[in-house]
Design an enzyme around this catalytic site. Structure first.
Site, PDB file in Angstrom:
ATOM      1  CG  HIS A 316      -2.074   0.916   1.128  1.00 26.68           C
ATOM      2  ND1 HIS A 316      -1.990   2.261   1.351  1.00 26.68           N
ATOM      3  CD2 HIS A 316      -3.353   0.662   0.756  1.00 26.68           C
ATOM      4  CE1 HIS A 316      -3.180   2.809   1.150  1.00 26.68           C
ATOM      5  NE2 HIS A 316      -4.020   1.856   0.787  1.00 26.68           N
ATOM      6  CG  ASP A 374      -8.428  -4.408  -2.651  1.00 28.02           C
ATOM      7  OD1 ASP A 374      -7.637  -3.475  -2.871  1.00 28.02           O
ATOM      8  OD2 ASP A 374      -9.671  -4.272  -2.684  1.00 28.02           O
TER       9      ASP A 374
HETATM   10  C1  SDX Z   1      -6.313  -0.061  -2.819  1.00 33.23           C
HETATM   11  O1  SDX Z   1      -4.478   4.503  -2.084  1.00 33.23           O
HETATM   12  C2  SDX Z   1      -5.407   3.871  -1.418  1.00 33.23           C
HETATM   13  O2  SDX Z   1      -5.773   4.237  -0.330  1.00 33.23           O
HETATM   14  C3  SDX Z   1      -6.028   2.669  -2.144  1.00 33.23           C
HETATM   15  C4  SDX Z   1      -7.015   1.849  -1.331  1.00 33.23           C
HETATM   16  C5  SDX Z   1      -8.303   2.616  -1.071  1.00 33.23           C
HETATM   17  O3  SDX Z   1      -9.020   2.267  -0.105  1.00 33.23           O
HETATM   18  O4  SDX Z   1      -8.648   3.516  -1.892  1.00 33.23           O
HETATM   19  O5  SDX Z   1      -6.447   1.456  -0.097  1.00 33.23           O
HETATM   20  C6  SDX Z   1      -7.453   0.587  -2.109  1.00 33.23           C
HETATM   21  O6  SDX Z   1      -6.095   0.248  -3.963  1.00 33.23           O
HETATM   22  C7  SDX Z   1      -5.422  -1.029  -2.083  1.00 33.23           C
HETATM   23  C8  SDX Z   1      -4.193  -1.507  -2.939  1.00 33.23           C
HETATM   24  C9  SDX Z   1      -4.685  -2.636  -3.854  1.00 33.23           C
HETATM   25  N1  SDX Z   1      -3.652  -2.993  -4.847  1.00 33.23           N
HETATM   26  C10 SDX Z   1      -2.998  -4.174  -4.777  1.00 33.23           C
HETATM   27  O7  SDX Z   1      -3.142  -5.006  -3.883  1.00 33.23           O
HETATM   28  C11 SDX Z   1      -2.055  -4.422  -5.962  1.00 33.23           C
HETATM   29  C12 SDX Z   1      -0.706  -4.920  -5.432  1.00 33.23           C
HETATM   30  N2  SDX Z   1      -0.054  -3.840  -4.724  1.00 33.23           N
HETATM   31  C13 SDX Z   1       0.895  -3.036  -5.452  1.00 33.23           C
HETATM   32  O8  SDX Z   1       0.665  -2.895  -6.810  1.00 33.23           O
HETATM   33  C14 SDX Z   1       1.359  -1.805  -4.682  1.00 33.23           C
HETATM   34  O9  SDX Z   1       1.647  -2.205  -3.406  1.00 33.23           O
HETATM   35  C15 SDX Z   1       0.460  -0.586  -4.626  1.00 33.23           C
HETATM   36  C16 SDX Z   1       0.010  -0.159  -5.979  1.00 33.23           C
HETATM   37  C17 SDX Z   1      -0.731  -0.857  -3.781  1.00 33.23           C
HETATM   38  C18 SDX Z   1       1.267   0.539  -3.985  1.00 33.23           C
HETATM   39  O10 SDX Z   1       2.290   0.846  -4.860  1.00 33.23           O
HETATM   40  P1  SDX Z   1       3.352   2.012  -4.528  1.00 33.23           P
HETATM   41  O11 SDX Z   1       2.980   2.762  -3.319  1.00 33.23           O
HETATM   42  O12 SDX Z   1       3.582   2.785  -5.771  1.00 33.23           O
HETATM   43  O13 SDX Z   1       4.627   1.205  -4.129  1.00 33.23           O
HETATM   44  P2  SDX Z   1       5.687   0.723  -5.150  1.00 33.23           P
HETATM   45  O14 SDX Z   1       5.027   0.150  -6.362  1.00 33.23           O
HETATM   46  O15 SDX Z   1       6.685   1.817  -5.341  1.00 33.23           O
HETATM   47  O16 SDX Z   1       6.331  -0.487  -4.353  1.00 33.23           O
HETATM   48  C19 SDX Z   1       7.390  -0.267  -3.440  1.00 33.23           C
HETATM   49  C20 SDX Z   1       8.254  -1.514  -3.562  1.00 33.23           C
HETATM   50  C21 SDX Z   1       8.628  -1.835  -5.005  1.00 33.23           C
HETATM   51  O17 SDX Z   1       9.867  -2.503  -5.000  1.00 33.23           O
HETATM   52  P3  SDX Z   1      11.200  -1.622  -5.385  1.00 33.23           P
HETATM   53  O18 SDX Z   1      10.957  -1.089  -6.794  1.00 33.23           O
HETATM   54  O19 SDX Z   1      11.286  -0.530  -4.345  1.00 33.23           O
HETATM   55  O20 SDX Z   1      12.336  -2.633  -5.323  1.00 33.23           O
HETATM   56  O21 SDX Z   1       7.496  -2.660  -3.099  1.00 33.23           O
HETATM   57  C22 SDX Z   1       7.312  -3.577  -4.171  1.00 33.23           C
HETATM   58  C23 SDX Z   1       7.564  -2.826  -5.454  1.00 33.23           C
HETATM   59  O22 SDX Z   1       8.046  -3.710  -6.471  1.00 33.23           O
HETATM   60  N3  SDX Z   1       5.908  -4.027  -4.083  1.00 33.23           N
HETATM   61  C24 SDX Z   1       5.508  -5.282  -4.260  1.00 33.23           C
HETATM   62  C25 SDX Z   1       4.129  -5.255  -4.043  1.00 33.23           C
HETATM   63  N4  SDX Z   1       3.732  -4.008  -3.768  1.00 33.23           N
HETATM   64  C26 SDX Z   1       4.850  -3.248  -3.799  1.00 33.23           C
HETATM   65  N5  SDX Z   1       6.186  -6.410  -4.573  1.00 33.23           N
HETATM   66  C27 SDX Z   1       5.444  -7.549  -4.669  1.00 33.23           C
HETATM   67  N6  SDX Z   1       4.105  -7.611  -4.459  1.00 33.23           N
HETATM   68  C28 SDX Z   1       3.417  -6.487  -4.156  1.00 33.23           C
HETATM   69  N7  SDX Z   1       2.098  -6.541  -3.957  1.00 33.23           N
END
Ligand code: SDX
Length: 439
Positions: A316, A374
């Protein structure tokens, strides 16, 4: 404590000094009631000719708001100051809608009036029923939601003047009231069953389940267990500060677009698997993993930099601790499955083992990736008989309250102006046109 307006802390400011030219600019620090302070950079471009640069708005506060507060490090979520777990346990969704819209919990009379308003706006203009017929039966219900909600402005002209506070509230009530009806109609259309009309003698959650599952051939009795679980899921999804879809609604609203068009824009944004579409993606991921012995394979994929796969339902932008909504949903999972007599839900076992393995894995620990809202919601919804394709529709149904509350807050903010970010341009410098004969 009622919300206070943000104040300029004159004792605090930050100074930015240009190392090349030595020029400095002093910027005020603003603080709200709780949470991070902000640096007011509104004069930065005018005084320096430079923009800030923040793709994804990781360090950017786009607005001032008094609706929802998140402390990502502590895993705290407050709606108008009330903790989400308290509201989920003790309140109900109509009451939470009133709280988000008006800022205070309603007294009995206020609540009865609000529930009456929502109840008596739940029917859809009869001509809109034909709108569904334009979609294929196998259309994704989120595509139908985008289309039908966007079309509402062509039916409810008397609540599209955004400068009229009364019309804004009517439009807000219409959106909250009609989303369950539209959502259930999208489901009924996809399975070839007749639409069920709303019933005024049922609660909001009961009526939604009735419109989803009743058939003309027999009486449908709403399960109080399912109705309570549905109501709780709506509460947990109602608002969440300036997430992507709420920011979309605010940006669309900042141009003066009508409220129905703004909510349709929010629905489109929520659909993405990185956002509200994740609940559907979690179920599809768990079914693809299939068994506990394949979990590590998928955890390894999620950790592989060269593999675009991510564990849906994990991570998140704000929470770097447990998402408090996931904690409530995990507990509800067991309650609902027990009460439904679902003894061994393999997907729940799989989800819990996946959570255990991930939370013990250095990669997830170091990046502070925890289950989000989720991760468990889909397991409850599936146990309730809701098809996977409808999961994000339910998220949109519940989040409509947050969207309309944030939209109203933005429209009534006297400092509000159209949102228009700038960019760091890296394209071609000016060049002369070359006729095709010379290319
Ligand atoms: C919702 O914003 C909100 O409040 C949203 C929400 C709401 O109520 O409105 O809470 C609802 O959308 C919840 C999130 C649902 N999405 C998912 O579950 C999809 C999987 N999660 C990711 O795609 C990700 O965690 C996000 C999109 C939720 C957040 O992405 P960020 O904040 O842009 O973080 P990032 O992509 O920069 O990740 C930071 C690091 C990265 O690694 P590095 O590049 O630093 O090496 O963490 C890794 C990412 O690769 N990472 C993951 C991961 N989520 C982040 N690696 C593996 N699996 C994951 N799920």
């Amino acid at each position: 404590m009622a919300s206070e307006k943000a104040t300029v802390d004159s004792a605090k400011s930050v100074t930015m000094t240009d190392s090349a030219g030595g020029d400095s600019i002093e910027m005020q620090v603003l603080h709200g009631t709780i949470g991070p302070e902000v640096v007011d950079i509104r004069k930065l471009y005018g005084q320096t000719g430079r923009f800030t640069y923040d793709p994804g708005f990781v360090s950017t506060a786009s607005c001032e708001s008094a609706i929802t507060y998140i402390d990502g490090d502590e895993g705290v979520l407050l709606y108008r100051g009330y903790a989400i777990d308290e509201l989920a346990d003790q309140s109900d969704f109509p009451e939470v809608c009133y709280l988000l819209l008006h800022g205070e919990l309603p007294n009995k009379e206020e609540k009865d009036d609000f529930v009456h308003n929502i109840t008596y706006h739940s029917m859809l203009h009869e001509q809109l029923h034909r709108f569904f017929l334009g979609f294929r039966r196998d259309a994704h219900p989120m595509a139908i939601m985008c289309g039908v909600v966007g079309a509402l402005s062509s039916f409810y002209h008397d609540s599209t003047d955004i400068n009229d506070e009364r019309q804004r509230m009517i439009a807000s009530h219409r959106m909250i009231a009609k989303m369950p009806t539209i959502a259930a109609m999208a489901y009924k259309y996809s399975i070839g069953q007749p639409f069920a009309y709303p019933r005024n003698d049922l609660t909001y959650a009961e009526d939604f389940l009735h419109m989803m599952f009743s058939v003309p051939a027999e009486e449908y009795k709403v399960s109080p267990v399912l109705a309570r679980a549905m109501d709780k899921i709506f509460i947990l999804h109602a608002d969440h500060e300036q997430n992507a879809s709420t920011s979309t609604v605010r940006l669309a609203g900042s141009s003066g677009a009508n409220p129905f068009a703004c909510i349709a824009a929010g629905i489109a944004c929520l659909w993405g698997p990185a956002h509200g579409g994740a609940n559907e993606a979690v179920l599809n991921m768990l079914e693809e993993i299939g068994s506990v012995d394949r979990i590590q394979e998928y955890v390894n994929k999620a950790k592989d930099k060269d593999d675009p796969f991510r564990l849906f339902g994990f991570g998140h932008r704000v929470y770097k601790n447990h998402d408090p909504r996931a904690t409530v949903l995990r507990k509800s999972c067991h309650e609902v499955l027990d009460e439904l007599g679902v003894r061994d839900e393999p997907l729940l076992e799989l989800a819990m083992e996946l959570e255990r393995i991930a939370l013990e894995d250095e990669y997830f620990v170091e990046k502070k990736l925890y289950p989000n809202v989720d991760f468990y919601s889909g397991i409850i919804l599936r146990a309730m008989g809701i098809p996977t394709s409808m999961f994000t529709v339910l998220f949109a149904l519940a989040r409509t309250t947050g969207w309309v509350a944030q939209w109203n807050e933005m429209i009534s903010d006297p400092t509000q102006k159209i949102g228009r970010p700038r960019q760091l341009y890296t394209g071609a410098t000016q060049r002369s046109y070359v006729p095709v004969s010379d290319r």
